[in-house]
Design a protein around this motif. Structure first.
Motif, PDB file in Angstrom:
ATOM      1  N   THR A 156       0.844  -1.195   0.000  1.00 58.59           N
ATOM      2  CA  THR A 156       0.000   0.000   0.000  1.00 58.59           C
ATOM      3  C   THR A 156       0.876   1.239   0.000  1.00 58.59           C
ATOM      4  OG1 THR A 156      -0.178   0.005   2.411  1.00 58.59           O
ATOM      5  CG2 THR A 156      -1.898  -1.156   1.198  1.00 58.59           C
ATOM      6  N   ARG A 157       0.417   2.274  -0.679  1.00 57.33           N
ATOM      7  CA  ARG A 157       1.178   3.510  -0.854  1.00 57.33           C
ATOM      8  C   ARG A 157       0.616   4.590   0.070  1.00 57.33           C
ATOM      9  NH1 ARG A 157       1.484   6.846  -6.425  1.00 57.33           N
ATOM     10  NH2 ARG A 157       3.430   7.884  -5.991  1.00 57.33           N
ATOM     11  N   HIS A 158       1.516   5.308   0.748  1.00 54.94           N
ATOM     12  CA  HIS A 158       1.113   6.362   1.681  1.00 54.94           C
ATOM     13  C   HIS A 158       2.023   7.565   1.529  1.00 54.94           C
ATOM     14  CE1 HIS A 158      -1.664   3.761   3.856  1.00 54.94           C
ATOM     15  NE2 HIS A 158      -0.773   2.821   3.621  1.00 54.94           N
ATOM     16  N   SER A 159       1.432   8.756   1.677  1.00 54.24           N
ATOM     17  CA  SER A 159       2.182  10.013   1.643  1.00 54.24           C
ATOM     18  C   SER A 159       2.234  10.577   3.055  1.00 54.24           C
ATOM     19  CB  SER A 159       1.488  11.017   0.724  1.00 54.24           C
ATOM     20  OG  SER A 159       1.431  10.521  -0.589  1.00 54.24           O
ATOM     21  N   LEU A 160       3.444  10.815   3.541  1.00 51.99           N
ATOM     22  CA  LEU A 160       3.637  11.335   4.893  1.00 51.99           C
ATOM     23  C   LEU A 160       4.384  12.657   4.832  1.00 51.99           C
ATOM     24  CD1 LEU A 160       4.887   8.056   6.615  1.00 51.99           C
ATOM     25  CD2 LEU A 160       2.545   8.907   6.495  1.00 51.99           C
TER      26      LEU A 160
ATOM     27  N   VAL B 143       6.835   9.553   0.106  1.00 55.42           N
ATOM     28  CA  VAL B 143       5.837   8.579  -0.327  1.00 55.42           C
ATOM     29  C   VAL B 143       6.467   7.211  -0.103  1.00 55.42           C
ATOM     30  CG1 VAL B 143       4.474   7.683  -2.255  1.00 55.42           C
ATOM     31  CG2 VAL B 143       4.858  10.154  -2.023  1.00 55.42           C
TER      32      VAL B 143
ATOM     33  N   ALA C 253      -0.229   2.492   8.037  1.00 52.56           N
ATOM     34  CA  ALA C 253       0.331   3.838   8.136  1.00 52.56           C
ATOM     35  C   ALA C 253       0.278   4.331   9.575  1.00 52.56           C
ATOM     36  CB  ALA C 253      -0.422   4.789   7.211  1.00 52.56           C
TER      37      ALA C 253
ATOM     38  N   ASP D 208      -0.174  11.877   8.106  1.00 55.57           N
ATOM     39  CA  ASP D 208      -0.446  11.012   6.960  1.00 55.57           C
ATOM     40  C   ASP D 208      -1.305  11.815   5.993  1.00 55.57           C
ATOM     41  OD1 ASP D 208      -1.109   9.103   5.113  1.00 55.57           O
ATOM     42  OD2 ASP D 208      -1.941   7.680   6.556  1.00 55.57           O
ATOM     43  N   ARG D 209      -0.747  12.161   4.851  1.00 60.39           N
ATOM     44  CA  ARG D 209      -1.450  12.980   3.859  1.00 60.39           C
ATOM     45  C   ARG D 209      -1.945  12.149   2.673  1.00 60.39           C
ATOM     46  NH1 ARG D 209      -1.457  18.005   5.450  1.00 60.39           N
ATOM     47  NH2 ARG D 209       0.291  18.898   6.552  1.00 60.39           N
ATOM     48  N   THR D 210      -2.062  10.870   2.862  1.00 59.79           N
ATOM     49  CA  THR D 210      -2.456   9.973   1.778  1.00 59.79           C
ATOM     50  C   THR D 210      -3.763  10.402   1.129  1.00 59.79           C
ATOM     51  OG1 THR D 210      -1.305   8.171   2.872  1.00 59.79           O
ATOM     52  CG2 THR D 210      -2.922   7.563   1.204  1.00 59.79           C
ATOM     53  N   HIS D 211      -4.700  10.850   1.920  1.00 61.52           N
ATOM     54  CA  HIS D 211      -6.014  11.199   1.384  1.00 61.52           C
ATOM     55  C   HIS D 211      -6.219  12.698   1.242  1.00 61.52           C
ATOM     56  CE1 HIS D 211      -6.956   7.017   1.671  1.00 61.52           C
ATOM     57  NE2 HIS D 211      -6.575   7.018   2.939  1.00 61.52           N
TER      58      HIS D 211
ATOM     59  N   GLU E 265      -3.192  14.715  -3.950  1.00 60.86           N
ATOM     60  CA  GLU E 265      -3.615  13.799  -5.005  1.00 60.86           C
ATOM     61  C   GLU E 265      -3.683  14.506  -6.365  1.00 60.86           C
ATOM     62  OE1 GLU E 265      -5.246  10.484  -4.609  1.00 60.86           O
ATOM     63  OE2 GLU E 265      -4.473  10.294  -2.576  1.00 60.86           O
TER      64      GLU E 265
END
Length: 92
Positions: free
Chosen positions: A2-6, A54, A63, A81-84, A89
């Motif tokens: 799974t991909r996550h942006s922090l 990322v 996450a 956590d800035r994934t969403h 995006e």
């Protein structure tokens, strides 16, 4: 995976980034992209740096776990956590 942006704020101290990289390595976190710069855009020496990263997490890793582990590193002041995050995006 799974991909996550922090997004992290960390003290601008020698070894701060190395401690984060060691944590990623020891937990099998795949770094897809990384950006590091002063937290304050006004030139001069900043006491804080902003790290946007990322990462890819192995199955079974969350996450939330990673955010908690990063928060335990002495140089890390905050982790988000800035994934969403819609702006991220859209590439804004």
């Amino acid at each position: 995976m799974t991909r996550h942006s922090l997004s992290l704020l960390l003290r601008n101290e020698p070894g701060a980034l190395a401690r984060i990289v060691v944590l990623f390595s020891s937990r099998g976190v795949d770094v897809e992209s990384l950006s590091l710069g002063p937290a304050e855009p006004h030139g001069g020496h900043s006491a804080l740096s902003r790290l946007d990263v990322v990462v890819g997490l192995q199955p079974g890793r969350t996450a939330a776990q990673l955010v908690k582990q990063l928060g335990r590193i002495v140089d890390v002041k905050s982790v988000v956590d800035r994934t969403h995050d819609e702006a991220l995006e859209l590439g804004a």
